[in-house]
Scaffold this active site. Structure first.
Site, short mmCIF file in Angstrom:
data_model
loop_
_atom_site.label_atom_id
_atom_site.label_comp_id
_atom_site.label_asym_id
_atom_site.label_seq_id
_atom_site.Cartn_x
_atom_site.Cartn_y
_atom_site.Cartn_z
N TYR A 1 0.84 -1.20 0.00
CA TYR A 1 0.00 0.00 0.00
C TYR A 1 0.87 1.25 0.00
CZ TYR A 1 -3.24 3.58 1.75
OH TYR A 1 -3.96 4.73 1.93
N GLY A 2 1.87 1.30 0.90
CA GLY A 2 2.77 2.44 0.94
C GLY A 2 3.55 2.59 -0.36
N ALA A 3 3.97 1.46 -0.92
CA ALA A 3 4.70 1.49 -2.19
C ALA A 3 3.83 2.05 -3.31
CB ALA A 3 5.18 0.08 -2.54
N LYS B 1 1.31 4.15 -3.00
CA LYS B 1 1.09 5.60 -2.81
C LYS B 1 2.38 6.38 -3.10
CE LYS B 1 -3.30 5.67 -1.35
NZ LYS B 1 -4.38 6.16 -2.22
P1 NDP Z 1 -13.19 4.78 1.78
O1 NDP Z 1 -12.99 3.29 1.77
O2 NDP Z 1 -14.37 5.32 2.49
O3 NDP Z 1 -13.19 5.33 0.28
C1 NDP Z 1 -12.58 4.69 -0.80
C2 NDP Z 1 -13.53 4.78 -1.98
O4 NDP Z 1 -12.87 4.30 -3.15
C3 NDP Z 1 -14.79 3.94 -1.78
O5 NDP Z 1 -15.91 4.76 -2.03
C4 NDP Z 1 -14.66 2.81 -2.80
O6 NDP Z 1 -15.96 2.48 -3.28
C5 NDP Z 1 -13.77 3.47 -3.87
N1 NDP Z 1 -12.97 2.54 -4.65
C6 NDP Z 1 -12.01 1.68 -4.21
N2 NDP Z 1 -11.50 0.99 -5.24
C7 NDP Z 1 -12.15 1.42 -6.35
C8 NDP Z 1 -12.07 1.09 -7.73
N3 NDP Z 1 -11.24 0.13 -8.17
N4 NDP Z 1 -12.85 1.74 -8.61
C9 NDP Z 1 -13.71 2.68 -8.17
N5 NDP Z 1 -13.84 3.04 -6.88
C10 NDP Z 1 -13.06 2.41 -5.99
O7 NDP Z 1 -11.85 5.36 2.42
P2 NDP Z 1 -11.27 6.85 2.45
O8 NDP Z 1 -12.32 7.84 2.15
O9 NDP Z 1 -10.55 6.95 3.73
O10 NDP Z 1 -10.19 6.77 1.30
C11 NDP Z 1 -10.09 7.70 0.21
C12 NDP Z 1 -8.64 7.76 -0.24
O11 NDP Z 1 -7.85 8.31 0.82
C13 NDP Z 1 -8.02 6.41 -0.59
O12 NDP Z 1 -7.24 6.54 -1.74
C14 NDP Z 1 -7.16 6.09 0.63
O13 NDP Z 1 -6.08 5.24 0.31
C15 NDP Z 1 -6.72 7.48 1.04
N6 NDP Z 1 -6.28 7.60 2.44
C16 NDP Z 1 -7.15 7.41 3.49
C17 NDP Z 1 -6.70 7.54 4.79
C18 NDP Z 1 -7.59 7.36 5.99
O14 NDP Z 1 -7.07 7.34 7.13
N7 NDP Z 1 -8.89 7.28 5.87
C19 NDP Z 1 -5.29 7.85 5.09
C20 NDP Z 1 -4.47 8.06 3.90
C21 NDP Z 1 -4.97 7.92 2.65
P3 NDP Z 1 -16.33 1.01 -3.82
O15 NDP Z 1 -15.82 0.04 -2.78
O16 NDP Z 1 -17.81 1.04 -3.94
O17 NDP Z 1 -15.66 0.86 -5.13
#
Ligand code: NDP
Length: 267
Positions: free
Chosen positions: A171-173, A175
């Site tokens: 995951y870190g890699a 990002k």
């Molecule tokens: P959520 O899981 O609430 O949001 C992630 C969203 O991405 C979901 O709505 C999911 O919907 C969608 N998603 C995932 N994979 C896909 C895909 N292949 N195609 C389309 N949609 C996709 O978590 P967050 O809001 O926390 O995360 C948002 C971003 O922030 C991410 O990139 C996460 O890595 C990053 N982040 C979050 C942190 C935290 O502490 N919350 C910390 C650091 C970074 P569905 O499953 O319906 O596809």
């Protein structure tokens, strides 16, 4: 006496001018941070499309924000091609927010993955690739699909993570790779006045990110690690994303902006 050079700011393209409505695509906009970003742009008067793999959260987000929901898996070129037909000709802001730590909630294959044999290695490769697909390929593919349709003076913002600096396996890699890839993207898009940046959150509560993977003890530790002694909320990230896409963010590109309450400093 020579006259002062004309103010460059007055030449800002429409996509950067305060109050001019734009079209904004927020991937993964049905939940958490993406949903808050969609709400933030909608409140400014922009039109917004939110995407994700599940229809139900998208419809709930659409009801709340007025955004248009489109089911799309951003790892799938065919679904992306279909999404393009649902978007207006010009997109002012692309927010590559979809992603997450795909090891959370994944079937426990640790015993198998720890084995040196082919099946253990295959399992390790599958898990590693899942993180790269979810966090890096989604952003690269979506940006590539939309490149020609990004409005002059627009903005591309990817969601990175504190994990890129502190480490956290694949995951870190993924990002960290996103941030490295963005440096070249910023140069490529810069000639059209389009900025490209990474917003890198620390621990943000009130999202689906951790699922059941966060113990109370770990949560307390994450809060204690911040200088501000609180968990971030999705709106903290949404404000930074909105700023980067605003007139004020017009000369910021190729950067990683941390939103982590001081939990980690790159300085
Ligand atoms: P959520 O899981 O609430 O949001 C992630 C969203 O991405 C979901 O709505 C999911 O919907 C969608 N998603 C995932 N994979 C896909 C895909 N292949 N195609 C389309 N949609 C996709 O978590 P967050 O809001 O926390 O995360 C948002 C971003 O922030 C991410 O990139 C996460 O890595 C990053 N982040 C979050 C942190 C935290 O502490 N919350 C910390 C650091 C970074 P569905 O499953 O319906 O596809």
């Amino acid at each position: 006496m020579t006259s002062a050079p004309a103010a460059q700011a007055s030449q800002a393209p429409a996509a950067r001018t305060s109050g001019t409505p734009r079209h904004v695509l927020v991937t993964g906009g049905g939940t958490g941070i993406g949903r808050a970003i969609a709400a933030r742009f909608a409140s400014r008067g922009d039109t917004v499309t939110v995407t994700g793999r599940r229809a139900a959260p998208l419809e709930a987000a659409a009801k709340e924000t007025g955004a248009e929901p489109v089911v799309c898996d951003h790892t799938d070129p065919e679904q992306l091609a279909a999404l393009l037909e649902r978007l207006p000709e010009r997109v002012g802001v692309l927010v590559n927010n979809a992603g997450g730590q795909t090891d959370f909630g994944a079937p426990d294959e640790d015993g198998e993955a720890g084995e040196g044999g082919a099946s253990g290695l295959a399992s390790y490769a599958r898990r590693f690739r899942a993180n790269l697909e979810a966090n890096l390929i989604t952003a690269a593919l979506t940006t590539h699909a939309l490149t020609d349709r990004l409005a002059e003076g627009g903005a591309v913002i990817h969601l990175g993570s504190i994990a890129a600096d502190k480490g956290n396996g694949a995951y870190g890699a993924a990002k960290a790779g996103l941030a490295a890839w963005n440096v070249g993207l910023a140069r490529e898009l810069g000639v059209r006045g389009i900025t490209a940046n990474v917003v890198s959150p620390g621990y943000i509560a009130e999202t689906e990110f951790f699922g059941d993977a966060l113990t109370g003890e770990r949560r307390n530790q994450l809060v204690a690690d911040t200088a501000l002694k609180r968990a971030g909320v999705p709106e903290d990230v949404a404000e930074t994303v909105a700023f980067l896409a605003s007139e004020g963010g017009r000369h910021i590109t190729g950067q990683v902006i941390a939103v982590n309450g001081g939990a980690h400093s790159t300085r």
